[in-house]
Design a protein around this motif. Structure first.
Motif: not given
Lengths: 516, 253
Positions: A84-90, A254-258
């Motif tokens: 899910l996080v990967l999908l968010t990033i892309t 993205l940065m803080t969320k990752v």
């Protein structure tokens, strides 16, 4: 083909960057199409990964085929949370790339290829951090994503961007070295770098090993710098508000969320929730600091006159939500944190896209320059309103549901301070955004007398944003609503990784009973 | 503020030292890092897997080659970042800028010039040796690439930046830097196309008749080391050229 998805998502981005580097330097026109194509492919592959994870469970991909014994090679390990996080990033990467269409041309014409190379490598680094199952590989990709973001921020026009990027480099490097030191201590005690193997070695040790406690503290402090958790957020507001709009739209969401994701991964997979919450009694402290972070971020957001700065302090408060939620040490807190990683990424994206449009079309830097925007830019404002309502936490946007889960977690574990802080922060967000709505709808308050009418003719030339900016903004708004509507499905997916996996050998998070 | 910094440093140092008790003994053969199945595997099976006597190279370029690929990308990013920040790209159209090149180029020292003339070919030869000999002795793409890059930098220091840039112009070094990563990831993609996982060099033996999987691994490691060396040497020079000329790529120090 399908078994190669985990590596493909990185390869399309890497080869996109290489293609921009080799061909884009000669012909600048291909940069944008190549970037968008690479990101669209990455998005498609990450959808495929999510599909596979839903159907088959955890994906384990051994790079170079070194699978036995586990740990000699590098493992990519994807469960529903990273999918899910990967999908968010892309997705965020693609939307922000579409937005950059005109902006980069105008910001630094000759450096367009360099911008897109760094941009693609940033998304690649973040995706790689999310899918990896190896603690050291995570560090390497952390370097990739950090270096690219420093450069992207320093590409801002004003000198302040360079200064902000410099302090970000210093802070970010300290954070990364702390992480690396922690991984070093872990290796010293466990003899492996594979996350699952580290977990097994830790649970196999008798008593509490002080080296592993120090490793944990170092890793978490390092990540706190990276995610701008309360006392360590000093680098964030300047870095995110002085960089070009096209950069802030991808870096801020993205940065803080990752960073938060990596913390969650460390707690769930590497150290294990049992070890984190039962051997160490840090929960109270961390939630307490999160409360301070939420309140401080909200108060400082109230004090801002610049739009982007205000959003930056809201990010600080939101990081507090997520860190607090993860440390509540119960099921709903963790679910809410992971869900909020996704929803906050899109809410922040929405805010910064809108801020970018306001800056571009109307030269808006300060909040009070927004007067009459509903009339001048109705579509942009529509997108902005959806994002703002999500920030406040109004159903059916995703912001409401993430707060709901986090508050439920807070109540179940008896952290009432956290619950109150969340509610106060929502109230502050309501004040902040309704103030903006008021200015944008009714115009400035007539306190300033006649001066208001003087610049009216000049202001009225402001036009609606271009399509390349509106499409990402409105898509983001739709995603914010969709995330809210399908919250139950997403929570089911997140719960699957919290319950099923052998690596979370803990009753704490499985929903049956919290720490109380 | 200084006091806060001091306290933070002391606290961090104290924290790191506080775990000393828990460390394995110095040189302990049974410490977790030494006794783990991973280390055992490397020690026992490296020769069998790839025939590379230098285990470090095997770990770096084969077992954990994925990390090394991204480290190469990090080096590439460092160069791209320097160019993105420093490079001055808007040349005045048509009009030649008054360049200080003649003043600097004219009075270079004959001793330095001659020494460098003698030194540079040897340096470059040694760089190639270090790259190629990484399998057997300390060395490899990063080290060899740095030496190779240093030889270009030495040219620039001895003769001025402009003659060095004539030999290795910006277009070329940017291409070289990217080519390095293309070579590295290209090896990985070839493995993908042949139906194995990314960077699983063993399968490449089908491309070269007469070698087995272990030899294919050994040769592929040399291949990716060459890629690393491309990127590292080009980026070394790129960083020097941009820093020395404030991004104008003219004149230099």
């Amino acid at each position: 083909m399908a078994e190669q998805y985990p590596i493909l998502v990185l390869l399309v981005l890497l080869f996109g960057a290489l293609l921009v580097g080799l061909a884009g330097m000669a012909d600048r026109r291909i940069c944008f199409p190549v970037t968008v194509t690479a990101l669209a492919l990455a998005l498609a592959v990450s959808l495929g990964i999510l599909q596979r994870v839903i159907n088959e469970g955890v994906i384990r991909y051994f790079v170079a085929g070194w699978s036995r014994p586990v740990g000699i090679g590098i493992e990519l390990r994807i469960d529903t949370i990273n999918a899910l996080v990967l999908l968010t990033i892309t997705t965020v990467g693609l939307l922000a790339a579409v937005f950059s269409f005109r902006r980069v041309k105008e910001d630094k014409t000759e450096k367009t290829p360099l911008f897109y190379i760094l941009y693609l490598l940033l998304i690649m680094g973040l995706s790689g951090m999310v899918i990896t199952g190896d603690a050291f590989n995570l560090y390497v990709l952390l370097e990739v994503s950090s270096l690219t973001s420093y450069a992207l921020i320093a590409m801002g026009k004003s000198r302040r961007a360079a200064v902000a990027a410099f302090s970000y480099i210093i802070m970010g490097t300290i954070g990364a070295s702390f992480y690396l030191l922690g991984v070093g201590y872990l290796y010293l005690r466990t003899g492996t770098l594979n996350m699952v193997e580290i977990h097994q070695a830790i649970t196999g040790l008798e008593g509490v090993s002080s080296a592993i406690v120090v490793a944990f503290v170092m890793i978490i402090v390092g990540l706190m710098i990276k995610m701008a958790f309360f006392p360590l957020f000093g680098w964030l507001p300047n870095a995110y508000s002085y960089c070009p709009s096209s950069t802030s739209c991808v870096v801020a969401p993205l940065m803080t969320k990752v960073g938060v994701y990596v913390m969650v991964r460390m707690m769930l997979t590497v150290f294990g929730t049992e070890w984190v919450f039962e051997n160490l009694q840090y929960s109270q402290w961390m939630v307490g600091m999160a409360v301070i972070a939420i309140l401080a971020g909200s108060v400082m957001a109230l004090a801002q006159v610049e739009l982007k700065k205000m959003f930056c302090y809201i990010i600080v408060a939101e990081v507090g939500y997520m860190v607090g939620g993860a440390w509540l040490a119960n099921h709903w807190g963790m679910v809410g944190t992971v869900y909020h990683i996704m929803s906050d990424a899109f809410m922040t994206l929405c805010m910064f896209l809108a801020a970018g449009i306001f800056l571009k079309q109307a030269g808006v830097v300060r909040i009070d320059q927004l007067d009459g925007m509903f009339r001048k830019m109705p579509l942009t404002m529509a997108g902005f309103v959806v994002g703002a309502l999500a920030m406040i936490g109004i159903p059916p946007t995703c912001g409401f549901f993430s707060k709901l889960y986090l508050i439920r977690g807070g109540m179940e574990s008896g952290h009432w301070g956290y619950v109150v802080a969340l509610l106060i922060s929502s109230l502050v967000n309501a004040v902040l955004f309704f103030r903006i709505f008021e200015i944008a709808y009714f115009g400035k308050k007539p306190v300033e007398g006649h001066g208001h009418h003087a610049d009216h003719s000049e202001r009225s030339v402001i036009k609606e944003a271009r399509l390349s900016a509106l499409v990402p903004l409105l898509t983001t708004a739709v995603i914010i609503i969709l995330l809210g509507i399908f919250n139950q499905d997403l929570v089911d997916l997140i719960e699957r990784s919290l319950k099923g996996a052998e690596v979370i050998g803990s009753a704490v998070l499985s929903g049956e009973g919290g720490l109380g | 503020m200084k006091w806060v910094g001091l306290i933070a440093v002391l606290f961090t140092g104290g924290l790191l030292l506080s775990a000393m008790d828990d460390f394995p003994k110095w040189g302990d053969a049974h410490s977790p890092a030494n006794a783990s199945p991973v280390s055992q595997y490397y020690i026992e099976k490296t020769i069998e897997d790839s025939g590379v006597p230098n285990m470090v190279t095997a770990v770096l370029a084969d077992y954990r080659g994925y990390d090394t690929m991204f480290e190469t990308v990090v080096v590439l990013i460092a160069g791209i970042a320097i160019m993105a920040i420093l490079r001055v790209m808007n040349q005045i159209p048509g009009g030649a800028r008054p360049s200080p090149r003649h003043e600097i180029g004219d009075h270079h020292d004959i001793i330095i010039g001659t020494t460098c003339r003698l030194l540079i070919p040897v340096l470059q030869l040694f760089a190639l040796y270090v790259i190629a000999h990484g399998h057997h002795s300390p060395g490899g793409g990063f080290q060899g690439g740095v030496i190779l890059g240093a030889s270009f930098i030495l040219t620039a220091i001895a003769q001025g930046l402009d003659p060095a840039l004539e030999r290795l112009p910006e277009k070329s070094y940017v291409k070289l830097a990217f080519a390095g990563v293309v070579i590295y990831s290209g090896f990985g993609v070839m493995c993908l196309l042949l139906g194995e996982n990314f960077l699983d060099y063993g399968v490449l033996h089908v491309l070269l008749p007469g070698i087995d999987a272990a030899e294919a691994r050994s040769h592929s490691m040399l291949g990716v080391e060459v890629g690393v060396a491309f990127t590292v040497s080009a980026i070394m020079f790129a960083i020097y050229a941009n820093l020395a000329s404030k991004g104008e790529l003219e004149g230099g120090l």
